[in-house]
Design a protein around this motif. Structure first.
Motif, mmCIF file in Angstrom:
data_model
loop_
_atom_site.group_PDB
_atom_site.id
_atom_site.type_symbol
_atom_site.label_atom_id
_atom_site.label_comp_id
_atom_site.label_asym_id
_atom_site.label_seq_id
_atom_site.Cartn_x
_atom_site.Cartn_y
_atom_site.Cartn_z
ATOM 1 N N MET A 214 0.833 -1.208 0.000
ATOM 2 C CA MET A 214 0.000 0.000 0.000
ATOM 3 C C MET A 214 0.868 1.257 0.000
ATOM 4 O O MET A 214 0.602 2.218 -0.741
ATOM 5 C CB MET A 214 -0.921 -0.010 1.219
ATOM 6 C CG MET A 214 -2.008 -1.061 1.179
ATOM 7 S SD MET A 214 -2.935 -1.169 2.739
ATOM 8 C CE MET A 214 -3.649 0.470 2.823
ATOM 9 N N ALA A 215 1.911 1.258 0.822
ATOM 10 C CA ALA A 215 2.805 2.415 0.898
ATOM 11 C C ALA A 215 3.502 2.656 -0.441
ATOM 12 O O ALA A 215 3.618 3.805 -0.904
ATOM 13 C CB ALA A 215 3.836 2.203 2.001
ATOM 14 N N THR A 216 3.942 1.577 -1.077
ATOM 15 C CA THR A 216 4.622 1.695 -2.374
ATOM 16 C C THR A 216 3.671 2.235 -3.435
ATOM 17 O O THR A 216 4.065 3.044 -4.283
ATOM 18 C CB THR A 216 5.171 0.326 -2.814
ATOM 19 O OG1 THR A 216 6.039 -0.177 -1.802
ATOM 20 C CG2 THR A 216 5.928 0.439 -4.128
ATOM 21 N N PHE A 217 2.413 1.805 -3.386
ATOM 22 C CA PHE A 217 1.415 2.296 -4.340
ATOM 23 C C PHE A 217 1.253 3.815 -4.215
ATOM 24 O O PHE A 217 1.259 4.540 -5.221
ATOM 25 C CB PHE A 217 0.073 1.598 -4.091
ATOM 26 C CG PHE A 217 -1.055 2.105 -4.947
ATOM 27 C CD1 PHE A 217 -1.151 1.741 -6.283
ATOM 28 C CD2 PHE A 217 -2.021 2.956 -4.412
ATOM 29 C CE1 PHE A 217 -2.192 2.214 -7.071
ATOM 30 C CE2 PHE A 217 -3.059 3.439 -5.192
ATOM 31 C CZ PHE A 217 -3.144 3.059 -6.536
ATOM 32 N N VAL A 218 1.134 4.295 -2.993
ATOM 33 C CA VAL A 218 0.955 5.733 -2.766
ATOM 34 C C VAL A 218 2.211 6.507 -3.162
ATOM 35 O O VAL A 218 2.148 7.499 -3.901
ATOM 36 C CB VAL A 218 0.605 6.006 -1.288
ATOM 37 C CG1 VAL A 218 0.590 7.510 -1.007
ATOM 38 C CG2 VAL A 218 -0.735 5.396 -0.938
#
Length: 421
Positions: A409-413
């Motif tokens: 999720m962090a990488t997506f953002v």
């Protein structure tokens, strides 16, 4: 616009392709072990066994291609390797498991035959359905699915309306994550990208409708199939929870399903359960072998011989693996699922979100991150062979074996922010 009849037939076909061996035998034991937390377990199970698979069908409705299209934004080589890996897993584990469950529940109680004989007859019938490719959607949607749903409703209905609502204690430390991980065993996220392709090809064989109409048809059918799956899973988990006083705590999945059927359906239980298991398992096996054959045919410029040869090989592998007992196949499958499932879930989600948030760079970054952080979960599933768990304890949610979720999720953002700026 697609009419109501088309939507219902497609929805029933989707349901039957999803609802197989794992979908039938996993929820009751999960409910049996969960006690008063059955509803929380059911929500976790619904995330990985309903929500993600239906999003996978939405992605197919958008792409209207094959499983190969799911990973193309990472790279063509990655997508090809991933596709081959998915189909290899599908015809090696969930497809033979359907034959093993059919033998243990539907054949063994009535006939003194070996698992080999059952597997040979079973996959011979699967092969006949697979080579009659053009009729598949109608046979599944109009004939087999209504029978499956009717028997399931009978079992669940008797339990819910005839039993008192009291529940036992549970030893589950984390009911929600236990439900999610058990949902992995249904193979439904993998099933979504396999059988979703089967649905798309089947619609294309029957219809010359526009891209927009086909997308609407598949999406509407996915909603109906997803709602049906959710209701059935909730019912089966609740049924297992309500029967906590009727069986020993060491009972197996198949023994529990058989026992619940006898309590709810009486003397006719074995017959009804045999029909239910046979139909549910058979439709899933047909979907897996058909999907694998469609993929190989598509990769080798529409070769009918490639389709036929793949169908033969898939059925032969099913015969060989189908002789193992269900518990063994589930045990073997778990580490494999812990490795491939996170990547599959991420590919489904990335193909559902709007294009502006899912560029090739975002695809690459999120998939690589997911792969890296799913490795500890894979090691953790190896039991005695697993390394010291403290090595990976710094990863958030690693104790629940979903340590890949927050990093992905962090990488997506972050990757989207970087790309926009």
């Amino acid at each position: 616009m697609p009419n109501t009849k088309e939507t219902l037939v497609t929805s029933f076909a989707l349901f039957s392709l999803f609802f197989g061996a794992g979908n039938l035998i996993l929820p009751p034991l999960l409910g049996f072990q969960s006690g008063s937390w059955w509803w929380l377990v059911a929500l976790g199970f619904a995330v990985s066994a309903v929500l993600v698979p239906i999003l996978g069908i939405f992605a197919h409705a958008k792409l209207q291609g094959t499983i190969y299209d799911f990973g193309k934004k990472v790279s063509p080589k990655f997508s090809l390797v991933y596709s081959i890996l998915i189909y290899a897993i599908s015809i090696s584990l969930p497809s033979p498991r359907t034959a093993a469950v059919t033998h243990e529940i539907a054949v063994q109680p009535f006939f003194n035959t070996s698992a080999l004989v059952t597997s040979i007859i079973y996959f011979s019938l699967v092969f006949i359905f697979v080579i009659n490719r053009s009729k598949l959607l109608d046979v599944l949607g109009k004939g087999l699915t209504p029978a499956i749903i009717l028997i399931l409703v009978m079992i669940i209905g008797v339990s819910v309306f005839a039993m008192q609502f009291n529940f036992g204690e549970t030893s589950m430390v984390s009911p929600f994550s236990a439900g999610i991980l058990e949902g992995y065993q249904t193979f439904d996220a993998i099933g979504a990208i396999v059988v979703g392709g089967v649905i798309i090809v089947s619609i294309n064989l029957k219809s010359k409708a526009s891209y927009k109409d086909k997308r609407t048809l598949v999406r509407n059918a996915a909603w109906l199939a997803g709602l049906s799956l959710f209701v059935i899973y909730i019912g089966l988990i609740l049924t297992g929870a309500l029967n906590h006083n009727n069986f020993e705590s060491s009972i197996t999945r198949i023994e529990l399903l058989s026992g619940i059927s006898k309590i709810t359906l009486g003397n006719s239980a074995n017959i009804f359960l045999s029909i239910l298991v046979s139909l549910a398992c058979f439709t899933t096996a047909v979907g897996i072998v058909t999907g694998t054959s469609d993929f190989i045919k598509d990769r080798l410029p529409n070769s009918r011989h490639a389709y036929l040869l793949t169908a033969i090989m898939g059925c032969l592998l099913g015969i060989v693996m189908g002789q193992f007992n269900v518990a063994y196949i589930i045990t073997v499958a778990f580490p494999v699922l812990m490795f491939i499932y996170p990547i599959t879930i991420i590919l489904i989600l990335l193909n559902v979100v709007p294009e502006k948030w899912a560029s090739p760079m975002v695809f690459k970054a999120v998939v690589i991150t997911t792969f890296i952080f799913s490795v500890p979960d894979f090691f953790g599933s190896l039991g005695d062979l697993a390394p010291n768990k403290n090595i990976f304890s710094w990863i958030p949610l690693s104790e629940y074996q979903v340590g890949w979720v927050l990093p992905a999720m962090a990488t997506f953002v972050i990757s989207n922010v970087i790309e926009k700026k």
